[in-house]
Design an enzyme around this catalytic site. Structure first.
Site, PDB file in Angstrom:
ATOM      1  N   ALA A   1      45.029  33.931 100.476  1.00  0.00           N
ATOM      2  CA  ALA A   1      46.051  34.157 100.331  1.00  0.00           C
ATOM      3  C   ALA A   1      46.433  33.016  98.862  1.00  0.00           C
ATOM      4  CB  ALA A   1      46.842  32.930 100.990  1.00  0.00           C
TER       5      ALA A   1
ATOM      6  N   CYS B   1      54.000  42.142  94.538  1.00  0.00           N
ATOM      7  CA  CYS B   1      53.946  40.870  94.417  1.00  0.00           C
ATOM      8  C   CYS B   1      55.301  41.292  93.979  1.00  0.00           C
ATOM      9  CB  CYS B   1      54.614  40.385  92.474  1.00  0.00           C
ATOM     10  SG  CYS B   1      53.083  40.144  91.646  1.00  0.00           S
TER      11      CYS B   1
ATOM     12  N   ILE C   1      43.261  50.036  97.395  1.00  0.00           N
ATOM     13  CA  ILE C   1      44.152  49.289  97.556  1.00  0.00           C
ATOM     14  C   ILE C   1      44.020  48.405  96.934  1.00  0.00           C
ATOM     15  CG2 ILE C   1      44.435  51.110  99.165  1.00  0.00           C
ATOM     16  CD1 ILE C   1      43.381  49.116 101.356  1.00  0.00           C
TER      17      ILE C   1
ATOM     18  N   GLY D   1      38.050  48.742  98.058  1.00  0.00           N
ATOM     19  CA  GLY D   1      38.369  48.236  99.643  1.00  0.00           C
ATOM     20  C   GLY D   1      36.634  48.268 100.580  1.00  0.00           C
TER      21      GLY D   1
ATOM     22  N   GLY E   1      35.471  44.324  94.858  1.00  0.00           N
ATOM     23  CA  GLY E   1      35.347  42.893  94.901  1.00  0.00           C
ATOM     24  C   GLY E   1      34.827  42.128  95.889  1.00  0.00           C
TER      25      GLY E   1
HETATM   26  C1  LIG Z   1      39.730  36.642  96.300  1.00  0.00           C
HETATM   27  C2  LIG Z   1      40.499  37.317  95.768  1.00  0.00           C
HETATM   28  C3  LIG Z   1      41.464  38.035  94.722  1.00  0.00           C
HETATM   29  C4  LIG Z   1      42.304  38.591  94.927  1.00  0.00           C
HETATM   30  N1  LIG Z   1      42.939  38.475  93.941  1.00  0.00           N
HETATM   31  C5  LIG Z   1      43.691  39.211  92.813  1.00  0.00           C
HETATM   32  C6  LIG Z   1      44.307  39.485  91.544  1.00  0.00           C
HETATM   33  O1  LIG Z   1      44.791  38.796  91.323  1.00  0.00           O
HETATM   34  N2  LIG Z   1      45.123  40.393  91.555  1.00  0.00           N
HETATM   35  C7  LIG Z   1      45.160  41.946  92.219  1.00  0.00           C
HETATM   36  O2  LIG Z   1      45.302  42.718  91.854  1.00  0.00           O
HETATM   37  N3  LIG Z   1      44.038  41.960  93.520  1.00  0.00           N
HETATM   38  C8  LIG Z   1      43.534  40.599  94.345  1.00  0.00           C
HETATM   39  N4  LIG Z   1      42.658  40.842  95.038  1.00  0.00           N
HETATM   40  C9  LIG Z   1      42.128  42.180  95.429  1.00  0.00           C
HETATM   41  C10 LIG Z   1      41.019  42.865  95.418  1.00  0.00           C
HETATM   42  O3  LIG Z   1      41.419  43.303  93.771  1.00  0.00           O
HETATM   43  C11 LIG Z   1      41.418  44.259  95.883  1.00  0.00           C
HETATM   44  O4  LIG Z   1      41.757  44.880  95.204  1.00  0.00           O
HETATM   45  C12 LIG Z   1      41.085  44.044  97.354  1.00  0.00           C
HETATM   46  O5  LIG Z   1      40.335  42.706  97.743  1.00  0.00           O
HETATM   47  C13 LIG Z   1      40.263  45.115  97.715  1.00  0.00           C
HETATM   48  O6  LIG Z   1      38.675  45.326  97.589  1.00  0.00           O
HETATM   49  P1  LIG Z   1      37.256  44.611  98.246  1.00  0.00           P
HETATM   50  O7  LIG Z   1      37.785  45.033  99.621  1.00  0.00           O
HETATM   51  O8  LIG Z   1      36.405  45.624  97.101  1.00  0.00           O
HETATM   52  O9  LIG Z   1      37.447  42.680  98.150  1.00  0.00           O
HETATM   53  C14 LIG Z   1      41.795  39.814  95.211  1.00  0.00           C
HETATM   54  C15 LIG Z   1      41.238  39.821  95.909  1.00  0.00           C
HETATM   55  C16 LIG Z   1      40.526  39.039  96.894  1.00  0.00           C
HETATM   56  C17 LIG Z   1      39.042  38.707  97.975  1.00  0.00           C
END
Ligand SMILES: Cc1cc2nc3c(=O)[nH]c(=O)nc-3n(C[C@H](O)[C@H](O)[C@H](O)COP(=O)(O)O)c2cc1C
Length: 315
Positions: A80, A140, A201, A253, A275
């Protein structure tokens, strides 16, 4: 290393704008997990990535949410962060000049709390050297519309996409929220409003309870779940969206290995973003590039685009 069979990993994320977002490979970093790219440049050879996607950028700087704002969960994490960022003016002044010296394209993730804010940020980034494209984070809340999240309804998702589309010629990727009943319906609305590509996603809302405090652990109470725990949900959504639109899809994801990335490509994604895996292994995205090339070579496939959508019916 590069021996006999040449394998092409090149993909185009904005085919309607020839050459604007052609990537040398289909592996990008996911927003919020790779800073502005500059933080990792000493640790990782960023030039070998398909593209870097920046942390979300808003019109004004934001401190984000109070601590604690991260929790570990089984096979993933909750965050968060609250869109902490330096603001678009500092990005243009301090980050873009560094990006302009790189050959790897940098896509700026844009967030906002009104259509006007998204449009203003997009307009300011338009034509800035070093900015190769935009990724609209539509997860958002819209302050002008009783806090309703842009990405949850076709009308608001299409409205913000169309408004930004009209404000910039930059390639426009729209990042979809998974917190909807029918993701294909939102995807159609956003593609129809002029998105060059869709990424999906974003995170899924979750909560962890602190037993001692008998309260939610995160100061924000809820956070976004990411990591391998969400991967099957993301693969399913990419599969559904691929049947609904004909623009390129970027799968996101829980991708931690080349095999994970291949699931998304076969489901219909043209590229992927990595990510949470980067927090565990900063080299994850580059290892996925190498792993994809090795897999394709072993399978005798010369072009990564041949496997895009391979798991779809009739293929
Ligand atoms: C710490 C953190 C910060 C994130 N900040 C953003 C953001 O600023 N903008 C956004 O579109 N997604 C943000 N995400 C979402 C990631 O870009 C991604 O969509 C999501 O984590 C799923 O991918 P993953 O499982 O490979 O992490 C954030 C995720 C994490 C874990």
């Amino acid at each position: 290393m590069e021996t006999t069979t040449a394998v092409s990993l090149e993909v185009d994320l904005a085919p309607r704008r020839p050459g604007a977002l052609r990537l040398k490979n289909p592996v990008l970093t996911a927003s919020g997990t790779f800073g502005y790219g500059t933080e990792y440049a000493r640790l990782v050879d960023v030039e070998r990535l398909g593209a870097v996607v920046s942390k979300a950028v808003t019109l004004r700087p934001r401190d984000g949410n109070p601590q604690p704002r991260i929790a570990e969960t089984p096979a993933g994490m909750l965050n968060a962060i609250g869109l902490q960022n330096v603001g678009v003016h500092a990005v243009i002044r301090d980050k873009a000049p560094i990006w302009a010296k790189w050959s790897v394209p940098v896509v700026v993730n844009v967030a906002g709390f009104s259509v006007e804010e998204y449009v203003e940020v997009a307009r300011l980034l338009d034509g800035v050297p070093g900015v190769a494209g935009l990724e609209l984070n539509i997860s958002c809340p819209n302050v002008r519309s009783e806090g309703e999240t842009f990405g949850l309804r076709c009308e608001s998702a299409a409205a913000v996409t169309a408004a930004v589309r009209a404000a910039t010629d930059l390639p426009l990727i729209v990042k979809l929220s998974p917190n909807v009943t029918d993701v294909a319906e939102i995807a159609r609305a956003v593609a129809g409003a002029g998105a060059d590509a869709l990424s999906l996603i974003n995170t899924i809302p979750g909560m962890v309870i602190d037993l001692k405090a008998r309260r939610p652990y995160l100061a924000n109470k809820t956070g976004g779940l990411s990591g391998p725990a969400i991967r099957p949900i993301a693969v399913r959504m990419v599969y559904e969206v691929a049947q609904a639109v004909d623009v390129p899809i970027v799968g996101i994801g829980g991708i931690a290995t080349a095999e994970d990335a291949l699931q998304f490509l076969m489901a219909g994604a043209t590229a992927v973003e990595v990510g949470t895996a980067t927090f565990v292994n900063p080299h994850a995205a580059l290892e996925i590039v190498d792993g994809l090339r090795a897999w394709l070579r072993r399978e005798g496939i010369r072009d990564v685009r041949e496997i895009v959508g391979a798991a779809q019916p009739g293929r």
